[in-house]
Design an enzyme around this catalytic site. Sequence first.
Site, PDB file in Angstrom:
ATOM      1  N   ASP A  16       0.848  -1.199   0.000  1.00 54.18           N
ATOM      2  CA  ASP A  16       0.000   0.000   0.000  1.00 54.18           C
ATOM      3  C   ASP A  16       0.883   1.248   0.000  1.00 54.18           C
ATOM      4  O   ASP A  16       2.013   1.194   0.481  1.00 54.18           O
ATOM      5  CB  ASP A  16      -0.835   0.083   1.286  1.00 54.18           C
ATOM      6  CG  ASP A  16      -1.657  -1.151   1.515  1.00 54.18           C
ATOM      7  OD1 ASP A  16      -2.056  -1.784   0.531  1.00 54.18           O
ATOM      8  OD2 ASP A  16      -1.890  -1.463   2.699  1.00 54.18           O
TER       9      ASP A  16
HETATM   10  N1  URA Z   1      -0.767  -5.959   4.161  1.00 52.33           N
HETATM   11  C1  URA Z   1      -1.246  -4.718   4.159  1.00 52.33           C
HETATM   12  O1  URA Z   1      -2.226  -4.439   4.843  1.00 52.33           O
HETATM   13  N2  URA Z   1      -0.648  -3.793   3.409  1.00 52.33           N
HETATM   14  C2  URA Z   1       0.442  -4.043   2.665  1.00 52.33           C
HETATM   15  O2  URA Z   1       0.958  -3.158   2.003  1.00 52.33           O
HETATM   16  C3  URA Z   1       0.935  -5.346   2.671  1.00 52.33           C
HETATM   17  C4  URA Z   1       0.318  -6.294   3.427  1.00 52.33           C
END
Ligand code: URA
Length: 259
Positions: free
Chosen positions: A125
Amino acid sequence: MTSEQPEPPLWEQNAAKSAALPQGIRLQKVLASAGLGSRRVCDDLIAEGRVTVNGEVAVLGRRVDPAADRVELDGAPIGVLPDLVYYLLNKPQGVVTTSKDTHGRPTVVELLPAEPRVFAVGRLDADTEGLLLLTNDGDLANRIAHPSHGVEKEYLAEVDGGRVSPGHIRQLRDGIELDDGITAEARVAQPEPGVLRITIHEGRNRQVRRMCAAVGHPVRRLVRTRIGPLADRSLAPGAWRELTAAEWKVLTEAVAREG
Ligand code: URA
């Protein structure tokens, strides 16, 4: 008097020897210099039929031209080929994993050399920091991303709500019911109150954030600290480096096994 012929001069002997030399480099030498192990180990890989040259199973004693021949181990191209690159990036917060962002935010590919073009293996993310693998080796990327190979991803999550109870940790370990189904078993530790080390081998969208929120502890900060065998605490946010031959080898072996 003797009937023996005199020995030819040394230069003539050497010229004859080099004319008899086969072309190319011994395959086991090419494999060894790609970091796949000693020449002995590489001979074993060839004898086991795991190495192909231009799609054909190689035999012991095979010679290759590393610049022209396509050498593969278990179907994955070996990393000596100059057009394949493997970068480990410490993604900073606020940088997106997609190659173009509609909101004009910075992207991970902007942090790396423009050529050859690479793509991220999986995604983080925009808010998540930490290790991201980028490559132009589509075959290896597919193997890593495929759930059957179960490559582990380890995260450190700072969560709201203070110490997470043993019951909630057990739930996170055993599986959490999310709107896209129950999560697979995970390893979960709490190195300090409100900080979780979570190791998963799935790659669902915002999975760690959703898991933590589901037990009442929304994530405040999320950092990926390991992808399979790849970890590097000395890589500063925004910094990247190429995988070492040894890392490449362990990663390739991990995804060569059937899941
Ligand atoms: N889990 C998440 O919530 N975000 C990420 O970027 C990777 C794994």
